[in-house]
Write an enzyme that holds these catalytic residues in place. Structure first.
Site, PDB file in Angstrom:
ATOM      1  N   SER A 232      47.883  33.358  35.061  1.00 17.14           N
ATOM      2  CA  SER A 232      48.889  34.293  34.533  1.00 17.14           C
ATOM      3  C   SER A 232      49.059  35.497  35.462  1.00 17.14           C
ATOM      4  O   SER A 232      50.156  36.051  35.572  1.00 17.14           O
ATOM      5  CB  SER A 232      48.551  34.733  33.105  1.00 17.14           C
ATOM      6  OG  SER A 232      47.365  35.474  33.085  1.00 17.14           O
TER       7      SER A 232
ATOM      8  N   MET B  32      37.184  31.186  40.677  1.00 15.99           N
ATOM      9  CA  MET B  32      35.806  31.098  40.194  1.00 15.99           C
ATOM     10  C   MET B  32      34.790  30.722  41.282  1.00 15.99           C
ATOM     11  O   MET B  32      33.735  30.173  40.981  1.00 15.99           O
ATOM     12  CB  MET B  32      35.723  30.092  39.027  1.00 15.99           C
ATOM     13  CG  MET B  32      36.568  30.496  37.836  1.00 15.99           C
ATOM     14  SD  MET B  32      36.196  32.157  37.232  1.00 15.99           S
ATOM     15  CE  MET B  32      34.717  31.791  36.289  1.00 15.99           C
TER      16      MET B  32
ATOM     17  N   ILE C 212      32.692  32.278  44.751  1.00 20.90           N
ATOM     18  CA  ILE C 212      32.377  33.525  45.456  1.00 20.90           C
ATOM     19  C   ILE C 212      32.581  33.307  46.952  1.00 20.90           C
ATOM     20  O   ILE C 212      32.069  32.326  47.515  1.00 20.90           O
ATOM     21  CB  ILE C 212      30.934  33.963  45.136  1.00 20.90           C
ATOM     22  CG1 ILE C 212      30.852  34.311  43.645  1.00 20.90           C
ATOM     23  CG2 ILE C 212      30.509  35.152  45.999  1.00 20.90           C
ATOM     24  CD1 ILE C 212      29.476  34.653  43.153  1.00 20.90           C
TER      25      ILE C 212
ATOM     26  N   HIS D 248      39.483  42.303  38.075  1.00 16.27           N
ATOM     27  CA  HIS D 248      38.309  42.019  37.240  1.00 16.27           C
ATOM     28  C   HIS D 248      38.543  42.606  35.839  1.00 16.27           C
ATOM     29  O   HIS D 248      39.004  43.742  35.721  1.00 16.27           O
ATOM     30  CB  HIS D 248      37.070  42.650  37.887  1.00 16.27           C
ATOM     31  CG  HIS D 248      35.820  42.328  37.146  1.00 16.27           C
ATOM     32  ND1 HIS D 248      35.203  41.095  37.225  1.00 16.27           N
ATOM     33  CD2 HIS D 248      35.077  43.069  36.284  1.00 16.27           C
ATOM     34  CE1 HIS D 248      34.142  41.090  36.451  1.00 16.27           C
ATOM     35  NE2 HIS D 248      34.037  42.275  35.869  1.00 16.27           N
TER      36      HIS D 248
ATOM     37  N   ASP E  43      31.961  42.001  42.753  1.00 15.73           N
ATOM     38  CA  ASP E  43      32.676  42.998  41.939  1.00 15.73           C
ATOM     39  C   ASP E  43      32.276  44.441  42.274  1.00 15.73           C
ATOM     40  O   ASP E  43      32.156  45.292  41.382  1.00 15.73           O
ATOM     41  CB  ASP E  43      32.437  42.737  40.433  1.00 15.73           C
ATOM     42  CG  ASP E  43      32.943  41.364  40.022  1.00 15.73           C
ATOM     43  OD1 ASP E  43      33.923  40.890  40.609  1.00 15.73           O
ATOM     44  OD2 ASP E  43      32.349  40.762  39.108  1.00 15.73           O
TER      45      ASP E  43
ATOM     46  N   GLU F 245      46.480  43.626  32.792  1.00 12.27           N
ATOM     47  CA  GLU F 245      46.226  43.104  34.155  1.00 12.27           C
ATOM     48  C   GLU F 245      47.536  42.771  34.847  1.00 12.27           C
ATOM     49  O   GLU F 245      47.709  43.023  36.038  1.00 12.27           O
ATOM     50  CB  GLU F 245      45.339  41.855  34.083  1.00 12.27           C
ATOM     51  CG  GLU F 245      43.914  42.137  33.641  1.00 12.27           C
ATOM     52  CD  GLU F 245      43.034  40.895  33.715  1.00 12.27           C
ATOM     53  OE1 GLU F 245      43.198  40.093  34.637  1.00 12.27           O
ATOM     54  OE2 GLU F 245      42.183  40.737  32.822  1.00 12.27           O
TER      55      GLU F 245
HETATM   56  C1  GRF Z   1      41.582  37.487  34.466  1.00 12.44           C
HETATM   57  O1  GRF Z   1      41.061  38.085  33.307  1.00 12.44           O
HETATM   58  C2  GRF Z   1      41.012  38.126  35.707  1.00 12.44           C
HETATM   59  O2  GRF Z   1      40.763  39.493  35.557  1.00 12.44           O
HETATM   60  C3  GRF Z   1      39.710  37.388  35.872  1.00 12.44           C
HETATM   61  O3  GRF Z   1      40.010  36.060  35.518  1.00 12.44           O
HETATM   62  C4  GRF Z   1      41.120  36.046  34.601  1.00 12.44           C
HETATM   63  C5  GRF Z   1      42.161  35.169  35.204  1.00 12.44           C
HETATM   64  O4  GRF Z   1      43.243  34.973  34.339  1.00 12.44           O
HETATM   65  N1  GRF Z   1      39.179  37.550  37.207  1.00 12.44           N
HETATM   66  P1  GRF Z   1      44.547  34.240  34.840  1.00 12.44           P
HETATM   67  O5  GRF Z   1      44.110  32.916  35.472  1.00 12.44           O
HETATM   68  O6  GRF Z   1      45.224  35.112  35.858  1.00 12.44           O
HETATM   69  O7  GRF Z   1      45.392  34.027  33.618  1.00 12.44           O
END
Ligand code: GRF
Length: 194
Positions: free
Chosen positions: A21, A95, A97, A114, A150, A179
């Site tokens: 998203s 996901m 690093i 984050h 982070d 976000e």
């Molecule tokens: C978000 O909450 C972002 O902050 C975190 O992972 C989530 C990803 O959401 N790192 P999306 O895939 O962008 O919907």
């Protein structure tokens, strides 16, 4: 870190693993007249990442990276970024690093979003931990990526109030909405040097 101000339009690559998203919100903002960036490439470590549908919808080049061997995966990432002349990497729910080695070798800046008010709640399950600790606020942070998880310099943050009887699900959704506003604003801050 290379300076990005002055370049007419910069090329960004967004790294995702899931819903994408934030990827979508970056694309939509990039289509605005005044935008200083173009989403050139999306990289995912998963073929099944739902967010890849936005690559199809908005005709953005995608590259799936097989992470069975991390070294090989990162070599491919370097090649792809170079090939597509990427100036800025935006991690958005990626996901994996990035190794120190890759961070050093990348000739571009790397930023991440984050879902917490860093330096609080690094890592995963941020909202549940904030709820368990009876925090008054949660939120989100856009920051530069450094070799520590982070922990890079903060670019922008947005606070989100934790409500009475909040659930992890409701809080996650409210923060996610912020976000989507914060990430493009953070890019503007970097690119317009505001
Ligand atoms: C978000 O909450 C972002 O902050 C975190 O992972 C989530 C990803 O959401 N790192 P999306 O895939 O962008 O919907």
């Amino acid at each position: 870190m290379p300076k990005l101000t002055g370049i007419k339009k910069i090329n960004i690559a967004v790294f995702i693993s899931g819903n994408g998203s934030n990827f979508k919100s970056l694309i939509i903002n990039s289509l605005k007249k005044k935008s200083k960036y173009e989403v050139k490439l999306v990289i995912s470590n998963k073929t099944s990442a739902k967010g890849l549908k936005y690559a199809r919808k908005f005709k953005i080049k995608k590259k799936i990276i097989n992470y069975l061997n991390k070294k090989d995966a990162e070599k491919t990432i370097l090649v792809e970024l170079k090939k597509n002349k990427i100036d800025l990497v935006c991690l958005a729910g990626f996901m994996k690093i990035l190794s120190n080695n890759l961070i050093k070798k990348l000739k571009c800046q790397i930023v991440n979003i984050h879902p917490s008010l860093l330096p609080k709640y690094k890592g995963l399950n941020t909202h549940q931990r904030a709820l368990n600790n009876k925090e008054k606020y949660s939120g989100c942070t856009v920051h530069y990526v450094s070799s520590k998880l982070d922990s890079g310099k903060i670019i922008l943050q947005k606070k989100v109030k934790i409500l009475k009887n909040d659930t992890c699900d409701r809080l996650t959704k409210r923060v996610l909405r912020q976000e989507h506003l914060l990430y493009p604003r953070a890019l503007n801050k970097i690119l317009f040097n505001l």
